[in-house]
Scaffold this motif. Structure first.
Motif, PDB file in Angstrom:
ATOM      1  N   GLY A  32       0.785  -1.380   0.079  1.00 56.37           N
ATOM      2  CA  GLY A  32      -0.182   0.162  -0.039  1.00 56.37           C
ATOM      3  C   GLY A  32       0.946   1.306   0.160  1.00 56.37           C
ATOM      4  N   SER A  33       2.022   1.216   0.638  1.00 53.62           N
ATOM      5  CA  SER A  33       2.967   2.529   0.554  1.00 53.62           C
ATOM      6  C   SER A  33       3.366   2.899  -0.893  1.00 53.62           C
ATOM      7  CB  SER A  33       4.173   2.048   1.240  1.00 53.62           C
ATOM      8  OG  SER A  33       4.852   0.944   0.921  1.00 53.62           O
ATOM      9  N   TRP A  34       3.075   1.818  -1.975  1.00 51.91           N
ATOM     10  CA  TRP A  34       3.416   2.301  -3.471  1.00 51.91           C
ATOM     11  C   TRP A  34       2.197   2.449  -4.117  1.00 51.91           C
ATOM     12  CZ3 TRP A  34       6.728  -2.844  -4.139  1.00 51.91           C
ATOM     13  CH2 TRP A  34       8.105  -2.620  -3.134  1.00 51.91           C
ATOM     14  N   LYS A  35       1.202   2.664  -3.451  1.00 53.92           N
ATOM     15  CA  LYS A  35      -0.006   2.960  -4.230  1.00 53.92           C
ATOM     16  C   LYS A  35      -0.640   4.459  -4.244  1.00 53.92           C
ATOM     17  CE  LYS A  35      -2.049  -1.586  -3.530  1.00 53.92           C
ATOM     18  NZ  LYS A  35      -3.083  -2.417  -2.969  1.00 53.92           N
ATOM     19  N   THR A  36       0.223   5.408  -3.926  1.00 53.49           N
ATOM     20  CA  THR A  36      -0.209   6.883  -3.734  1.00 53.49           C
ATOM     21  C   THR A  36       0.355   7.484  -4.762  1.00 53.49           C
ATOM     22  OG1 THR A  36      -0.150   6.880  -1.388  1.00 53.49           O
ATOM     23  CG2 THR A  36      -0.085   9.055  -2.350  1.00 53.49           C
ATOM     24  N   GLY A  37      -0.355   8.394  -5.749  1.00 56.85           N
ATOM     25  CA  GLY A  37       0.304   9.331  -6.758  1.00 56.85           C
ATOM     26  C   GLY A  37       0.257  10.722  -6.339  1.00 56.85           C
ATOM     27  N   ARG A  38       1.379  11.314  -6.720  1.00 49.38           N
ATOM     28  CA  ARG A  38       1.363  12.703  -6.469  1.00 49.38           C
ATOM     29  C   ARG A  38       1.192  13.409  -7.892  1.00 49.38           C
ATOM     30  NH1 ARG A  38       5.678  16.924  -6.258  1.00 49.38           N
ATOM     31  NH2 ARG A  38       7.260  15.526  -6.871  1.00 49.38           N
ATOM     32  N   LEU A  91      -0.769 -14.135 -10.700  1.00 50.19           N
ATOM     33  CA  LEU A  91      -0.316 -12.913 -11.352  1.00 50.19           C
ATOM     34  C   LEU A  91      -1.752 -12.262 -11.424  1.00 50.19           C
ATOM     35  CD1 LEU A  91       1.357 -13.731 -14.534  1.00 50.19           C
ATOM     36  CD2 LEU A  91       2.475 -13.075 -12.287  1.00 50.19           C
ATOM     37  N   VAL A  92      -3.151 -12.721 -11.446  1.00 51.77           N
ATOM     38  CA  VAL A  92      -4.369 -11.948 -11.562  1.00 51.77           C
ATOM     39  C   VAL A  92      -4.361 -11.561 -10.043  1.00 51.77           C
ATOM     40  CG1 VAL A  92      -6.886 -12.383 -11.621  1.00 51.77           C
ATOM     41  CG2 VAL A  92      -5.307 -13.485 -13.233  1.00 51.77           C
ATOM     42  N   ARG A  93      -3.943 -12.170  -8.946  1.00 43.78           N
ATOM     43  CA  ARG A  93      -4.163 -11.625  -7.548  1.00 43.78           C
ATOM     44  C   ARG A  93      -3.122 -10.449  -7.338  1.00 43.78           C
ATOM     45  NH1 ARG A  93      -4.728 -15.429  -2.469  1.00 43.78           N
ATOM     46  NH2 ARG A  93      -6.649 -15.612  -3.287  1.00 43.78           N
ATOM     47  N   THR A  94      -2.099 -10.637  -7.976  1.00 39.99           N
ATOM     48  CA  THR A  94      -1.073  -9.357  -7.977  1.00 39.99           C
ATOM     49  C   THR A  94      -1.809  -8.311  -8.612  1.00 39.99           C
ATOM     50  OG1 THR A  94       0.630 -11.021  -7.740  1.00 39.99           O
ATOM     51  CG2 THR A  94       1.189  -8.681  -8.252  1.00 39.99           C
ATOM     52  N   VAL A  95      -2.515  -8.349  -9.839  1.00 39.26           N
ATOM     53  CA  VAL A  95      -2.730  -7.079 -10.359  1.00 39.26           C
ATOM     54  C   VAL A  95      -4.018  -6.676  -9.754  1.00 39.26           C
ATOM     55  CG1 VAL A  95      -3.957  -6.593 -12.589  1.00 39.26           C
ATOM     56  CG2 VAL A  95      -2.092  -8.151 -12.709  1.00 39.26           C
ATOM     57  N   ALA A  96      -4.772  -7.364  -9.026  1.00 40.56           N
ATOM     58  CA  ALA A  96      -6.067  -7.001  -8.254  1.00 40.56           C
ATOM     59  C   ALA A  96      -5.438  -6.075  -7.204  1.00 40.56           C
ATOM     60  CB  ALA A  96      -6.817  -8.213  -7.807  1.00 40.56           C
ATOM     61  N   SER A  97      -4.558  -6.559  -6.413  1.00 38.74           N
ATOM     62  CA  SER A  97      -3.742  -5.886  -5.359  1.00 38.74           C
ATOM     63  C   SER A  97      -3.399  -4.634  -5.693  1.00 38.74           C
ATOM     64  CB  SER A  97      -2.936  -6.759  -4.462  1.00 38.74           C
ATOM     65  OG  SER A  97      -2.219  -6.095  -3.616  1.00 38.74           O
ATOM     66  N   PHE A  98      -2.804  -4.552  -7.064  1.00 39.29           N
ATOM     67  CA  PHE A  98      -2.059  -3.525  -7.690  1.00 39.29           C
ATOM     68  C   PHE A  98      -3.068  -2.309  -7.957  1.00 39.29           C
ATOM     69  CE2 PHE A  98      -1.498  -1.506 -11.751  1.00 39.29           C
ATOM     70  CZ  PHE A  98      -0.383  -0.386 -11.379  1.00 39.29           C
ATOM     71  N   LEU A  99      -4.402  -2.581  -8.413  1.00 37.86           N
ATOM     72  CA  LEU A  99      -5.591  -1.729  -8.599  1.00 37.86           C
ATOM     73  C   LEU A  99      -6.264  -1.419  -7.477  1.00 37.86           C
ATOM     74  CD1 LEU A  99      -6.958  -3.624 -11.606  1.00 37.86           C
ATOM     75  CD2 LEU A  99      -5.299  -1.684 -11.839  1.00 37.86           C
ATOM     76  N   LYS A 100      -6.463  -2.254  -6.339  1.00 34.80           N
ATOM     77  CA  LYS A 100      -7.181  -1.822  -5.132  1.00 34.80           C
ATOM     78  C   LYS A 100      -6.635  -0.817  -4.245  1.00 34.80           C
ATOM     79  CE  LYS A 100      -9.553  -4.399  -1.486  1.00 34.80           C
ATOM     80  NZ  LYS A 100      -9.592  -5.744  -0.639  1.00 34.80           N
ATOM     81  N   ASP A 101      -7.358   0.091  -3.674  1.00 37.94           N
ATOM     82  CA  ASP A 101      -6.954   0.972  -2.779  1.00 37.94           C
ATOM     83  C   ASP A 101      -5.965   1.850  -3.038  1.00 37.94           C
ATOM     84  OD1 ASP A 101      -8.999  -0.189  -0.914  1.00 37.94           O
ATOM     85  OD2 ASP A 101      -7.692  -1.406  -0.159  1.00 37.94           O
ATOM     86  N   ARG A 102      -6.001   2.318  -4.503  1.00 35.25           N
ATOM     87  CA  ARG A 102      -5.201   3.326  -4.897  1.00 35.25           C
ATOM     88  C   ARG A 102      -5.595   4.845  -4.400  1.00 35.25           C
ATOM     89  NH1 ARG A 102      -1.151   1.294  -7.821  1.00 35.25           N
ATOM     90  NH2 ARG A 102      -0.376   3.162  -8.264  1.00 35.25           N
ATOM     91  N   ASN A 103      -4.773   5.887  -4.303  1.00 37.01           N
ATOM     92  CA  ASN A 103      -5.190   7.198  -3.972  1.00 37.01           C
ATOM     93  C   ASN A 103      -4.002   8.111  -4.641  1.00 37.01           C
ATOM     94  OD1 ASN A 103      -3.149   7.921  -1.622  1.00 37.01           O
ATOM     95  ND2 ASN A 103      -3.961   5.671  -1.042  1.00 37.01           N
ATOM     96  N   PHE A 104      -4.479   9.425  -4.360  1.00 37.55           N
ATOM     97  CA  PHE A 104      -3.646  10.243  -5.136  1.00 37.55           C
ATOM     98  C   PHE A 104      -3.881  11.719  -4.304  1.00 37.55           C
ATOM     99  CE2 PHE A 104      -7.766  11.149  -7.051  1.00 37.55           C
ATOM    100  CZ  PHE A 104      -7.714  12.511  -7.285  1.00 37.55           C
ATOM    101  N   TYR A 105      -3.094  12.717  -4.424  1.00 38.63           N
ATOM    102  CA  TYR A 105      -3.092  14.166  -3.787  1.00 38.63           C
ATOM    103  C   TYR A 105      -2.387  15.044  -4.735  1.00 38.63           C
ATOM    104  CZ  TYR A 105       1.908  13.481  -2.159  1.00 38.63           C
ATOM    105  OH  TYR A 105       3.154  13.529  -2.130  1.00 38.63           O
ATOM    106  N   VAL A 106      -2.763  16.218  -4.776  1.00 34.17           N
ATOM    107  CA  VAL A 106      -2.460  17.183  -5.570  1.00 34.17           C
ATOM    108  C   VAL A 106      -1.553  18.261  -5.028  1.00 34.17           C
ATOM    109  CG1 VAL A 106      -3.394  18.874  -7.413  1.00 34.17           C
ATOM    110  CG2 VAL A 106      -4.600  16.945  -6.866  1.00 34.17           C
ATOM    111  N   ASN A 107      -0.394  18.441  -5.492  1.00 35.23           N
ATOM    112  CA  ASN A 107       0.556  19.625  -5.355  1.00 35.23           C
ATOM    113  C   ASN A 107       0.376  20.855  -6.202  1.00 35.23           C
ATOM    114  OD1 ASN A 107       3.220  17.723  -3.971  1.00 35.23           O
ATOM    115  ND2 ASN A 107       1.832  18.866  -3.014  1.00 35.23           N
TER     116      ASN A 107
END
Length: 463
Positions: A250-256, A366-382
């Motif tokens: 989850g620490s890699w799922k945040t986008g700036r 691989l399907v499970r890993t992709v599902a985890s990659f897509l789940k609970d992503r978030n972003f914030y704006v600078n």
């Protein structure tokens, strides 16, 4: 609004033109950085998502702790980022001397030397300007002062599928959701061929681009390339733990998200900004490793000219022109419809994408890993010195990720033609795909018949 007062609209700051501040440069003591990571230890094996998250967070923290003290920031005034280097300045002066000599003497030899030097100098300056621009983009962050942002999307809204009144479509959606949930709840063994070796990790890291803008963690790609051997081994164990548990940290799922203004547009409007999502560089080697494993089992359809090695826009253009010319020689009319999906990457339905991956018989791990990659992503704006609240992303594939083009190609791989609904005397429509853009071409001796064939295709497209 229900009063009798006269309303006045006042617009402020319409003539302000702010220039972006030149970013600071820095110098890193890589020997000091590597010594700080010599004793890195994050564990030997990971058997649960919680252990993967803790290891990834510890790995990020150790790199940040080692990179910060080893890096010295320099003032912007000491940078010559926007000036030509001395070598090119001397070459430019030599060109001017040759121009003066040719103007005075009209010597053919001076003219030949001038042409040669001008050509070489033009190429060198073009290369330098391109490198300087890449470096500027690589250092881009919230300090770009002329990038106001007034919306909360990363490249557009996270994506919402309109509610359908059709009962059959609602049932279909429920069945897809149920199938995906049932699949992800089943224990999945990791196949031996999915394991990652330290050699593969090192090769993947060495191929990362050097100049990329910093993600939310502030760690550049050069810091990942300079990891010592012990850290590379620890990183490989972490990658294998992700594949073993099917859990993307989850620490890699945040986008700036930063915004770069579009040229010639009103900067006060959100549509005049080009949002760029910056992701963590630490996760990018694993995404490339995962992408290679996906490519072993996924093959785009022949009509797709994007996301495929050796293909470019030239091939579909040549194919379309050849088709039109051939049919014209036969006396046929060609009718075309060009479709472009609005905010296509931001509107991918996660459950539908996973359902199609399962249907393509992708390995369950691989399907499970992709599902985890897509789940609970978030972003914030600078924007300048201001940071927005974090917002979830409920749909779409992440902008800037190497996995996104491949996943989008799978999601749209079943776009229809009339292959199974033609009479013996009918010819199928021609389909050409390039990312989220598609072109249908139909031919007939009469344009009305070609248009009628198109209507049959468009009736199939929503389903």
């Amino acid at each position: 609004m229900d009063t009798h007062h006269l309303l006045i609209l006042i617009t402020l700051g319409t003539t302000a033109h702010l220039n972006p501040v030149h970013p600071q440069t820095h110098r890193t003591n890589w020997s000091m950085y590597q010594r700080a990571l010599e004793e890195l230890h994050i564990g030997k094996s990971f058997s649960s998502p919680e252990e993967v998250d803790l290891a990834a967070q510890h790995f990020n923290h150790e790199i940040q702790t080692a990179y910060g003290p080893a890096t010295t920031h320099l003032l912007a005034s000491t940078c010559r980022r926007w000036d030509l280097p001395p070598r090119l300045q001397r070459a430019l002066q030599h060109k001017r001397n040759l121009q003066s000599l040719w103007a005075r003497t009209s010597c053919p030899r001076a003219k030949r030397d001038l042409n040669r030097v001008a050509l070489e100098l033009r190429q060198e300056v073009w290369t330098f300007r391109g490198a300087a621009w890449e470096e500027a983009i690589g250092q881009a962050d919230e300090d770009w002062k002329d990038a106001p942002l007034r919306h909360k999307g990363s490249g557009g809204d996270p994506g919402r599928h309109p509610a359908s009144d059709s009962h059959s479509i609602a049932i279909h959606h429920a069945e897809v959701e149920h199938c995906v949930r049932e699949f992800l709840s089943t224990p999945i063994p990791l196949l031996p061929e999915n394991y990652v070796s330290p050699t593969e990790t090192v090769r993947t890291i060495l191929r990362l681009p050097k100049r990329k803008a910093l993600g939310p963690d502030g760690i550049p790609t050069i810091a990942i390339k300079q990891l010592p051997q012990r850290a590379m081994v620890a990183r490989t164990r972490l990658f294998n733990g992700i594949l073993r548990t099917g859990h993307f940290s989850g620490s890699w799922k945040t986008g700036r998200v930063i915004a770069i203004p579009k040229a010639g547009k009103d900067s006060r409007l959100a549509s005049s900004q080009r949002p760029i999502t910056l992701l963590s560089h630490i996760s990018k080697p694993f995404k490339r490793i995962l992408l290679r494993r996906l490519h072993r089992h996924l093959t785009p359809r022949q009509e797709q000219f994007e996301f495929r090695s050796g293909y470019s826009t030239t091939l579909p253009l040549a194919q379309v022109l050849h088709h039109i010319a051939t049919e014209h020689n036969r006396g046929h009319r060609t009718v075309g419809i060009f479709l472009d999906m609005e905010k296509a990457f931001d509107r991918v339905w996660h459950s539908g994408l996973l359902f199609k991956l399962i249907y393509n018989q992708l390995p369950p791990a691989l399907v499970r890993t992709v599902a985890s990659f897509l789940k609970d992503r978030n972003f914030y704006v600078n924007v300048e010195d201001t940071t927005s609240d974090s917002h979830p992303i409920s749909a779409g594939v992440s902008q800037g990720s190497c996995l996104s083009p491949c996943l989008y190609a799978v999601y749209t791989n079943d776009i229809p033609t009339l292959a199974d609904q033609l009479q013996d005397w009918e010819e199928d429509v021609m389909l050409t795909l390039y990312a989220d853009a598609s072109a249908y071409l139909a031919t007939s001796r009469w344009a009305d018949l070609a248009a009628a064939k198109f209507q049959r295709v468009l009736d199939l497209l929503p389903d």
